[in-house]
Design an enzyme around this catalytic site. Structure first.
Site, PDB file in Angstrom:
ATOM      1  N   THR A   6       0.859  -1.189   0.000  1.00 41.69           N
ATOM      2  CA  THR A   6       0.000   0.000   0.000  1.00 41.69           C
ATOM      3  C   THR A   6       0.887   1.228   0.000  1.00 41.69           C
ATOM      4  OG1 THR A   6      -0.011   0.418   2.394  1.00 41.69           O
ATOM      5  CG2 THR A   6      -1.623  -1.178   1.544  1.00 41.69           C
ATOM      6  N   ASP A   7       0.307   2.386  -0.248  1.00 45.78           N
ATOM      7  CA  ASP A   7       1.024   3.619   0.042  1.00 45.78           C
ATOM      8  C   ASP A   7       0.868   3.898   1.546  1.00 45.78           C
ATOM      9  OD1 ASP A   7       2.519   5.888  -0.159  1.00 45.78           O
ATOM     10  OD2 ASP A   7       1.414   6.742  -1.831  1.00 45.78           O
ATOM     11  N   TYR A   8       1.559   4.898   2.015  1.00 48.00           N
ATOM     12  CA  TYR A   8       1.662   5.262   3.432  1.00 48.00           C
ATOM     13  C   TYR A   8       0.275   5.408   4.076  1.00 48.00           C
ATOM     14  CZ  TYR A   8       4.371   7.638   7.134  1.00 48.00           C
ATOM     15  OH  TYR A   8       5.007   7.989   8.299  1.00 48.00           O
TER      16      TYR A   8
END
Ligand code: BGC
Length: 760
Positions: A285-287
């Site tokens: 995932t992104d942050y």
């Protein structure tokens, strides 16, 4: 650890004979997973941020206890081989199964040797240079502990307001694909079959999947809404190109796709990515991407964590959604053991491919890092690549400058180190880049003198300056009044033979969460520039920017404009090289420069519409146009001039008719008609005149950068294959439809050097 691994390895060999056609890696991972608890498996899916770990104190850091418990699959943005070795040692020696962890970092355009921001790099149109920049980044990062970079970012974007256009390769799909491939080769290795086998080859992570570059109103993280036909034809191809080139990991984007956040979108992550494209690496995932699904409004923490895992996410960056929720969800029957195993296996496969099970310290080569990181050889290459990324937008006989007389260097970007690398340069050192003032002064030493004045602050609004110079990129607010700063600059200007104005954006005015609705040169700087031009002295605008800017007044009134983006750690020398003509600029724009924000999104590969404005006209009632500005960009895609001139012969094609499945060629001869050697980016565009769906007016389908001595000619040939003639139709089938095609070859996207052929 090693002993244990040899043991596991031996066991695997023994099992191999009775386990059928499984690879050595499969057998190894089967064996390992056979020993893992559910919690340990879920731990592999967890990617927390490293936090502040001090060398020698890793053992007592917050994260160390979690590593011991097997709750961590990877860490990111921890810098330094020794520090990383310390942390890895905890994983290998103190966790129950000794599974090494991945160390990731945003190595976006270089490690410590910083190359131009990706938008600038793309303007070089030089794929060998792009690959080399990624190669050097991998060499430096891999020696210093990093085995995974969160790059390349391949999000197509046509909205200059969006701050992250600085991190991408501009508006074009075809060019974006070539750059995506070159970056992956640079990081992972040139040959797909042998990628990730050397100790300086690291995992690439193609991001942000998908459509992150199309947020409404150019506002970061905003809603994206797009037809499938546009996704497949214009936005998806660069992700797919990176995957076809071997990219071992993919990062999910923050935005929604078809109303479902990408992080929990199983159509995107499983149907498109895995089933249609055959991707077999892992997805991160992104942050806090999972956690943000709560704010998106699609469920509570448990349900969004379940949704992400089931959609096909393998690793959770920072949210802790998997660690907190997945075991319970398993007990409740919301996820299956298979869901967890699949994701865990993919993470372990990446570690295996990297060779971490054989040598968990493979990427911690401190001595090598000391030799190689930011070494002279890398810096020389970065300087050369930076100079290739600059785009000469205008030149009325001012450039190149002579190394004589007095040069007045004026502007808030003239004396800063920390702004030279550009946004997203996590590992960069801000103390080392030369300032433009130093670069110019050294270049003319003993021949000319350089006088300096700041001239203005970045922007009149103090708060805006603070927001625009975060992360240690301060420009140093000057407390004198605007008038005092201007007067000092005018005094310098009066003593000068030529004025070099270093103006534009600060490096943090683009990048993540740095969007703008007014994309001009900031207010006080414009006033300064106008006053400098009014002196009547020749003015060269050296423009710093992480996005296309609106430059109408500048284009009209400033005699020379050199766009240098943010050129990386060696910017200053590269700027001197180009200003004084040691390097002839050869960059070409990869994003159209609009005349004003209201024209955005503005891109060359537009559709004709049913009511197009006729060529050369401005306003006509009931046509697709504006009352107050014409439809053209200020500077089009592909544009950029040189200190020499190039002439193109009429384009010739090898056939005026081609059968289904056949190819033809288009050819031009390009001649350097000026007095100095130069490089020209020859661009080939195709228009599919009639289709079952509406097609763009033209699309880039080939390019070649050629170096020509004065008077020299070169014939450039483009092969037009069935693939280049194809597009996705409304059934999302990739088809070449019969009918007329127009091929145009020239120096930019407006070229009229065209010929036409029929596809039968
Ligand atoms: C960015 C990513 C980046 C990640 C890790 C996020 O905010 O969108 O591009 O890789 O942070 O630093």
């Amino acid at each position: 650890m090693k002993k244990r691994l040899f043991f596991i390895g031996a066991l695997c060999m023994a099992l191999a004979s009775c386990s059928g056609g499984k690879s050595e890696m499969d057998r190894f991972i089967d064996e390992l997973m056979g020993k893992m608890t559910v919690e340990e498996k879920i731990g592999q899916l967890n990617l927390p941020v490293a936090g502040d770990i001090v060398t020698g104190q890793a053992k007592s850091s917050n994260v160390s206890e979690r590593i011991r418990k097997g709750e961590v699959g990877g860490l990111f943005n921890l810098k330094g081989a020794e520090k990383i070795r310390d942390v890895q040692r905890i994983a290998v020696e103190e966790s129950r199964l000794g599974i090494p962890i991945l160390f990731g970092m945003d190595v976006i355009h270089g490690y410590e040797t910083i190359f131009p921001i990706p938008l600038g790099l793309s303007c070089s149109w030089d794929m060998a240079a792009v690959e080399q920049s990624a190669r050097i980044a991998a060499e430096e990062a891999s020696a210093d502990g990093i085995c995974w970079t969160f790059s390349p970012m391949v999000d197509v974007s046509r909205d200059a307001r969006w701050g992250r256009v600085s991190e991408g390769s501009g508006e074009d799909t075809f060019l974006g694909c070539r750059i995506a491939e070159a970056m992956v080769r640079g990081y992972q290795g040139p040959d797909k079959e042998t990628q990730l086998t050397e100790d300086d080859q690291i995992l690439a992570c193609v991001k942000h999947f998908a459509l992150y570059g199309a947020p409404e109103a150019g506002r970061d993280y905003n809603t994206v809404d797009m037809s499938h036909i546009r996704m497949y034809n214009e936005y998806f191809p660069p992700y797919k190109a990176a995957i076809d080139a071997g990219a071992a990991s993919v990062m999910a984007s923050f935005n929604e796709v078809d109303g479902v956040p990408a992080t929990g979108n199983s159509w995107l992550m499983t149907d498109v990515l895995r089933k249609q494209w055959g991707f077999d690496g892992f997805v991160v995932t992104d942050y806090t991407g999972i956690y943000e699904m709560i704010a998106h409004g699609v469920g509570d923490f448990e349900s969004v964590s379940v949704q992400a895992l089931k959609a096909g996410i393998d690793m959770d960056m920072v949210s802790e959604g998997f660690v907190v929720n997945v075991k319970n969800a398993l007990d409740k029957g919301l996820v299956s053991m298979k869901d967890i195993d699949t994701a865990c296996r993919r993470i372990l496969e990446a570690k295996y491919r990297l060779g971490l099970f054989d040598d968990p310290y493979k990427f911690c080569r401190a001595e090598e890092a000391a030799q190689e990181v930011y070494c002279q050889e890398h810096r020389d290459i970065a300087r050369k690549i930076a100079s290739e990324s600059f785009v000469l937008l205008k030149n009325e006989n001012v450039l190149p400058l002579k190394k004589q007389g007095t040069i007045g260097l004026i502007g808030p970007l003239a004396e800063t180190r920390s702004n030279m690398p550009g946004t997203w340069s996590v590992a960069a050192r801000f103390d080392v880049p030369k300032t433009i003032r130093e670069g110019l002064t050294e270049a003319v030493a003993g021949k000319a003198r350089v006088l300096y004045a700041k001239g203005s602050n970045l922007v009149s609004d103090y708060d805006l300056e603070i927001r625009s110079t975060m992360f240690g990129r301060e420009l140093g607010r000057d407390n004198r009044t605007d008038a005092q700063l201007l007067n000092e600059a005018l005094a310098v200007a009066r003593q000068s033979d030529v004025i070099v104005a270093a103006l534009g954006e600060a490096s943090e005015m683009s990048g993540e969460s740095s969007c703008r609705t007014d994309i001009g040169i900031p207010d006080v700087q414009q006033k300064l520039l106008k006053a400098l031009v009014a002196t009547g002295k020749p003015v060269v605008l050296v423009l710093f920017n992480g996005r296309p800017l609106t430059l109408n007044w500048e284009a009209e009134n400033v005699p020379a404009i050199l766009d240098v983006w943010f050129g990386g750690s060696e910017t200053a020398d590269a700027v001197a090289d180009v200003l004084f003509g040691d390097v002839n600029p050869s960059g070409k724009l990869t994003m159209s420069f609009p005349k004003n924000v209201g024209q955005i999104p503005l891109y060359y590969a537009a559709k004709n519409t049913g009511r197009p404005l006729l060529e050369g006209r401005w306003f006509e009632k009931f046509r697709s146009n504006y009352l107050d500005v014409d439809n053209d960009p200020l500077y089009p895609f592909g544009y950029g001039i040189s200190y020499t001139t190039f002439e193109y012969s009429p384009v010739t094609i090898s056939a005026t008719e081609v059968g289904k499945g056949g190819s033809l060629t288009a050819e031009v001869t390009v001649t350097n008609t000026g007095k100095v050697a130069g490089k020209e980016v020859v661009q080939m565009y195709l228009q599919d005149v009639v289709g079952s769906t509406t097609r763009p007016l033209r699309e880039l389908k080939g390019f070649e950068k050629v170096a020509l001595e004065p008077g020299e000619s070169r014939t450039v040939t483009f092969e037009i294959t069935p693939e280049l003639m194809s597009h996705y139709n409304s059934n999302l089938e990739f088809v070449a439809e019969p009918g007329e095609f127009i091929v145009s070859v020239g120096p930019d996207s407006r070229t009229k050097n065209s010929a036409s052929f029929m596809l039968k």
